[in-house]
Each structure stands twice: as structure tokens, then as C-alpha cells.
Design a protein around this motif. Sequence first.
Motif: not given
Lengths: 137, 146
Positions: A5-8, A30-40, A47-51
Motif C-alpha cells: 500500500v503506498t497511499h491511503m 509531511v511527505h507532500t504539500d502541493a497546490p492542485m490549482g487555485p482551490d485544492a 507515520p514516523p517509522e513508515q516513510p
Amino acid sequence: MITKVTHMCIYVLNQDSAYDFYVNKLGFKVHTDAPMGPDARWLTVTPPEQPELEITLFLVAEGGMFDKETVQTMINLIKKGTFGAAVFTCNNLEATYEELKAKGVVFKKAPTKEFYGYEALFTDDSGNWFSLSQLNS
Amino acid sequence: MGAEQYPKMYLYKRIVDAKLFIDKHYAERIDLSNIADEACFSKFHFIRLFREVYGKTPHNYLTQVRVENAQLLLSKNISVSEVSFLVGFDSSTSFAAIFKKHAGISPSIYQRRQLLKRALHVDKPLTAIPNCFAETFGWKKAISNS
């Protein structure tokens, strides 16, 4: 065959507040914090030990497959505490319980010995609930 | 909450308080002997209990917290020398060595990679998200049209 599983997804009511809860209180990274266009915003934490496992803090908002009615239903259900979103584990439940309580995390159930292991239940800032377990070894 | 159910709760609370103290004051000069005194433990007992709960010594935990906070600051494009000072190291040389030991790469390389990653996410956000989500929620179209 499926290997990992990579994402949940955890559906949240406010991403800024969820960021504070998962990062500053639970200690996730935090792994990714990216804007998805102007509104998202695509916000994932690990988890700390499950990057390698990205947990998406997904905002319940209108758009795509979420119409207005669906959004309102989701919000009501999350606030009501309907969804159990995951089981987290720790090495020492008593210490983790004390630490999270000191940081303001709300517990629905204090550490209790169960057949499965030693378990407590807490809720996030939206209303999702989680098991925090120290498994039987 | 019966005493039999939480035989070590009081003990753990003191260890947790010490951990939270490190979390809060990592950037300052922290004397770990003082923390042991505050928690009413002998230094030896304190280190043993801390390691039992957190899997590392208080000193190693302090170093980990400093490195993790350094990573956050480096990602904000603050210079390596300033970061070393901000997270509590006496010199940027010792900071660089300890950072590399923990993170596997030097602070400057770490910073370069993080800034590139952030720039990529701003420039090409669709590289950050599985396509199924971007498509299902209409972000792919919104981004492609912007």
C-alpha cells in the motif's frame, strides 16, 4: 501480484487543522504539500517509522465526484464519529497515551488490555477515530 | 483508571515530560543531567527508562529532534550556518557532520533536493499526485488549463 500500500485516505474537514493535528500532535512527517490549482491542496503525511506509506489528508469539499449533498453527508458522518480510519501501533502505549494527552489529543478510551493487545482509542480534529495499540508479542 | 491497570503510568508521565521538554527546548543549551534531576531520577535510571520507552538515549533523541527541525528549516531555504545555530549546535562543522550521519547526506545537498522538489510541485503539480485522484477530482483538467 499486489505488493504494497503506498497511499491511503483520511477525509478531513480542514487541512490546516489536520496538518497541525497529524504533524504537531501525532508527530507524522509531511511527505507532500502541493497546490492542485487555485482551490485544492494535495497534503500527505507519513507515520514516523513508515516513510513509504503516504496518508492523504483529503479535504471533504465540492468537486469531482463530491456534489453538495455528498459533501454535507460526509461532513455529518465524520463529525458524528462514524469512521474508524486506521489502527496505529506504538512501542509503549502508556507513554504514548500520556504524551498525546499532554498535547491535547482527545481519547475515547484509555489504555485497556484486550485480547488483541493493549489498546486506546482517540479521535482526530475532524472526528475520525483511531485505535492506538501495543500489540501482544 | 485503576492503579493495577497502569502500574507504570506515573513513571511514564515523568519520562514523557522529559521528552516534551526536549521537544520544546531543543534549540537551547540542554543539560541532560538537569532533566534527570527535574524528573527526580538518577542520571543512570533516567537514561535507562528513557531508552526503554523511546528506544534511544535522551542525548540521541535530542540530536534527532535537532536534525529533524534542521530539515524543516533547510526546506525553507534558510542558510546551513544559520540553521545550525537555530537548532542548537555550537558550530556549523559539527552540525554538518551530525546531520550527515543521521540523514545520510550533507545539509546543503538535502536543502538543494528539497528546494528542487518544492519547485517541481509548484511547476508541475501533477508529478506529486497519483493520476487517479487528479483526474477524479478534476484537478488534472484545472491544472492543464491554467
